[in-house]
Design a protein around this motif. Structure first.
Motif, mmCIF file in Angstrom:
data_model
loop_
_atom_site.group_PDB
_atom_site.id
_atom_site.type_symbol
_atom_site.label_atom_id
_atom_site.label_comp_id
_atom_site.label_asym_id
_atom_site.label_seq_id
_atom_site.Cartn_x
_atom_site.Cartn_y
_atom_site.Cartn_z
ATOM 1 N N VAL A 262 18.947 -3.738 23.143
ATOM 2 C CA VAL A 262 18.306 -2.456 23.453
ATOM 3 C C VAL A 262 18.427 -1.488 22.276
ATOM 4 C CG1 VAL A 262 18.358 -0.449 24.979
ATOM 5 C CG2 VAL A 262 18.664 -2.737 25.931
ATOM 6 N N VAL A 263 19.605 -1.430 21.662
ATOM 7 C CA VAL A 263 19.816 -0.516 20.533
ATOM 8 C C VAL A 263 18.945 -0.926 19.346
ATOM 9 C CG1 VAL A 263 21.496 0.277 18.819
ATOM 10 C CG2 VAL A 263 22.133 0.142 21.238
ATOM 11 N N ALA A 264 18.896 -2.220 19.043
ATOM 12 C CA ALA A 264 18.089 -2.694 17.917
ATOM 13 C C ALA A 264 16.606 -2.483 18.187
ATOM 14 C CB ALA A 264 18.376 -4.167 17.644
ATOM 15 N N GLY A 265 16.174 -2.724 19.424
ATOM 16 C CA GLY A 265 14.774 -2.536 19.773
ATOM 17 C C GLY A 265 14.353 -1.091 19.693
ATOM 18 N N LYS A 266 15.229 -0.185 20.091
ATOM 19 C CA LYS A 266 14.944 1.246 20.034
ATOM 20 C C LYS A 266 14.800 1.707 18.588
ATOM 21 C CE LYS A 266 14.811 5.464 21.903
ATOM 22 N NZ LYS A 266 13.756 5.910 22.835
ATOM 23 N N ALA A 267 15.583 1.103 17.701
ATOM 24 C CA ALA A 267 15.576 1.529 16.307
ATOM 25 C C ALA A 267 14.434 0.917 15.507
ATOM 26 C CB ALA A 267 16.909 1.160 15.646
ATOM 27 N N THR A 268 13.876 -0.216 15.974
ATOM 28 C CA THR A 268 12.811 -0.882 15.207
ATOM 29 C C THR A 268 11.546 -0.977 16.051
ATOM 30 O OG1 THR A 268 13.736 -3.024 15.891
ATOM 31 C CG2 THR A 268 14.400 -2.174 13.740
ATOM 32 N N ALA A 269 11.377 -2.123 16.698
ATOM 33 C CA ALA A 269 10.186 -2.328 17.538
ATOM 34 C C ALA A 269 10.585 -3.177 18.730
ATOM 35 C CB ALA A 269 9.082 -3.008 16.745
ATOM 36 N N PHE A 270 10.261 -2.707 19.940
ATOM 37 C CA PHE A 270 10.647 -3.444 21.135
ATOM 38 C C PHE A 270 9.952 -4.797 21.213
ATOM 39 C CE2 PHE A 270 12.032 0.751 22.805
ATOM 40 C CZ PHE A 270 13.321 0.377 23.165
ATOM 41 N N ALA A 271 8.761 -4.924 20.608
ATOM 42 C CA ALA A 271 8.058 -6.206 20.644
ATOM 43 C C ALA A 271 8.871 -7.284 19.928
ATOM 44 C CB ALA A 271 6.681 -6.076 19.999
ATOM 45 N N ILE A 272 9.444 -6.921 18.756
ATOM 46 C CA ILE A 272 10.269 -7.876 18.012
ATOM 47 C C ILE A 272 11.548 -8.181 18.785
ATOM 48 C CG2 ILE A 272 11.541 -8.268 15.869
ATOM 49 C CD1 ILE A 272 9.616 -6.347 14.494
ATOM 50 N N SER A 273 12.205 -7.144 19.276
ATOM 51 C CA SER A 273 13.446 -7.309 20.027
ATOM 52 C C SER A 273 13.219 -8.164 21.265
ATOM 53 C CB SER A 273 13.997 -5.937 20.424
ATOM 54 O OG SER A 273 15.211 -6.063 21.113
ATOM 55 N N TYR A 274 12.118 -7.896 21.957
ATOM 56 C CA TYR A 274 11.784 -8.647 23.171
ATOM 57 C C TYR A 274 11.576 -10.123 22.856
ATOM 58 C CZ TYR A 274 9.118 -10.092 27.301
ATOM 59 O OH TYR A 274 8.678 -10.749 28.416
ATOM 60 N N ALA A 275 10.809 -10.404 21.794
ATOM 61 C CA ALA A 275 10.507 -11.787 21.449
ATOM 62 C C ALA A 275 11.762 -12.569 21.083
ATOM 63 C CB ALA A 275 9.511 -11.832 20.290
ATOM 64 N N ILE A 276 12.609 -11.966 20.254
ATOM 65 C CA ILE A 276 13.836 -12.655 19.849
ATOM 66 C C ILE A 276 14.775 -12.819 21.043
ATOM 67 C CG2 ILE A 276 15.902 -12.492 18.404
ATOM 68 C CD1 ILE A 276 14.176 -11.150 16.282
ATOM 69 N N GLY A 277 14.906 -11.765 21.858
ATOM 70 C CA GLY A 277 15.776 -11.848 23.032
ATOM 71 C C GLY A 277 15.333 -12.907 24.023
ATOM 72 N N GLN A 278 14.016 -13.060 24.178
ATOM 73 C CA GLN A 278 13.503 -14.014 25.148
ATOM 74 C C GLN A 278 13.612 -15.460 24.679
ATOM 75 O OE1 GLN A 278 12.586 -13.497 28.357
ATOM 76 N NE2 GLN A 278 13.385 -11.451 27.933
ATOM 77 N N SER A 279 14.160 -15.690 23.485
ATOM 78 C CA SER A 279 14.452 -17.064 23.071
ATOM 79 C C SER A 279 15.763 -17.556 23.677
ATOM 80 C CB SER A 279 14.519 -17.153 21.546
ATOM 81 O OG SER A 279 15.577 -16.364 21.035
ATOM 82 N N ALA A 280 16.441 -16.688 24.422
ATOM 83 C CA ALA A 280 17.720 -17.050 25.050
ATOM 84 C C ALA A 280 17.634 -18.297 25.925
ATOM 85 C CB ALA A 280 18.256 -15.862 25.865
ATOM 86 N N PRO A 281 16.568 -18.481 26.741
ATOM 87 C CA PRO A 281 16.509 -19.703 27.555
ATOM 88 C C PRO A 281 16.522 -20.975 26.722
ATOM 89 C CG PRO A 281 14.986 -18.081 28.404
ATOM 90 C CD PRO A 281 15.489 -17.544 27.096
ATOM 91 N N MET A 282 15.955 -20.928 25.523
ATOM 92 C CA MET A 282 15.996 -22.112 24.669
ATOM 93 C C MET A 282 17.420 -22.363 24.182
ATOM 94 S SD MET A 282 12.399 -22.066 22.576
ATOM 95 C CE MET A 282 12.469 -20.366 22.012
ATOM 96 N N VAL A 283 18.159 -21.286 23.918
ATOM 97 C CA VAL A 283 19.576 -21.420 23.550
ATOM 98 C C VAL A 283 20.347 -22.048 24.717
ATOM 99 C CG1 VAL A 283 21.687 -20.178 22.928
ATOM 100 C CG2 VAL A 283 19.483 -19.447 21.977
ATOM 101 N N ALA A 284 20.082 -21.541 25.936
ATOM 102 C CA ALA A 284 20.767 -22.066 27.118
ATOM 103 C C ALA A 284 20.413 -23.524 27.364
ATOM 104 C CB ALA A 284 20.402 -21.221 28.339
#
Length: 325
Positions: A262-284
């Motif tokens: 949330v902090v990184a997305g607020k400081a840059t772009a939520f689209a980038i933060s969202y995309a990277i964060g949503q790779s979590a299921p692949m990590v799992a």
């Protein structure tokens, strides 16, 4: 409050968030003889404590209006209430996700649940605020649905190896995913309207809502569990120390990832933060396949389905991020 001083730091925080989101469930996989309903109390305490600690440290580096305590004092009550409600909805979704992990494993539960959440969240966000490229969004949603279906196919193919395939676990994943896609608008409201909450304050009230709602959702599942017999609080107090520690650790890992995202997305772009964060299921899923050997002994068909699932899920993330950015 602390914000990333450079894009490099912001990207590192986003990548860390994806690893945290995709890895916290390993703590539950590691517990022995400790029911998930009891584990979840420790987890809920852990996510609130770490969000509060980070808010009082990283979120309070200055004494201006954005520092945590000053922001809480000035924030509109409606924003706080909305974020608490978002936390309660998230908590029900996450409880069902942990139950699904118990039944189906990491490699299945995470991609199915979060894949559906990606679909629901994207459609809902576009309906509420029709911004972005509709074609990319539509194709991205279609790819996410295909990834979910492929993961379900991989799970279903385990029946040929003599392993139990539970329809209840898939239904639990689906319900979890739908709910997981519904909570974000409530937190987004609290972070964008009027006297808004900062990222640190937002996560504190999100996790507080999750913790408080355990007295509703988790107590219900303790009395009417999805798997096994009803369990009482005596099991929590007599639980193994390792179970309590792993539950708290799981909460700390998830909470850290959430604050960073949330902090990184607020400081840059939520689209980038969202995309990277949503790779979590692949990590799992990688944890489930490589570390926990959840598909050990499966045939080539299951492995093909899993490979295609990774491909389509990656495409879905890239397309949704491209549509929004």
């Amino acid at each position: 409050m602390f914000t990333p001083p450079s894009l490099t730091i912001a990207l590192l925080m986003m990548i860390t968030s994806a690893i945290c989101w995709g890895s916290w469930a390993n703590t539950y996989k590691g517990v022995k003889n400790y029911r998930f309903e009891l584990f979840y109390w420790d987890y809920a305490i852990g996510i609130f404590l770490i969000s509060l600690i980070l808010a009082l440290t990283m979120g309070s580096t200055g004494q201006d209006a954005s520092s945590f305590l000053n922001n809480v004092k000035s924030a509109d009550t409606s924003n706080i209430v909305s974020t608490l409600i978002g936390g309660a909805i998230f908590n029900l979704a996450n409880l069902l996700l942990v139950a699904a992990i118990d039944m189906a494993g990491l490699a299945v539960a995470f991609p199915v649940s979060i894949g559906i959440a990606l679909v629901v969240g994207t459609i809902l966000s576009y309906a509420l605020q029709p911004k972005g490229n509709a074609m990319f969004l539509a194709i991205g949603v279609a790819c996410a649905l295909i990834a979910v279906i492929l993961d379900g196919k991989a799970y279903g193919s385990l029946a040929s190896t003599g392993r139990t395939v539970s329809r209840k676990s898939i239904v639990t994943c689906v319900v979890s995913g739908v709910l997981m896609g519904l909570w974000n608008p409530f937190t987004a409201y609290g972070a964008t309207r009027g006297n808004a909450l900062t990222p640190y304050s937002s996560v504190v009230f999100l996790t507080l809502g999750a913790l408080l709602s355990c007295f509703l959702w988790n107590l219900y599942f303790m009395k009417k569990p999805l798997v096994g017999e009803p369990v009482g609080f005596s099991g929590f107090f007599s639980g193994p120390p390792s179970g309590h520690l792993l539950g708290l650790l799981g909460g700390v890992i998830w909470g850290t990832g959430t604050v960073f995202n949330v902090v990184a997305g607020k400081a840059t772009a939520f689209a980038i933060s969202y995309a990277i964060g949503q790779s979590a299921p692949m990590v799992a899923a990688l944890w489930g396949v490589l570390a926990w050997k959840e598909f050990a002994g499966s045939g080539p068909r299951a492995k093909l389905y899993l490979t295609l699932m990774f491909v389509f899920y990656a495409l879905a993330i890239l397309l949704v991020a491209r549509a929004n950015g």
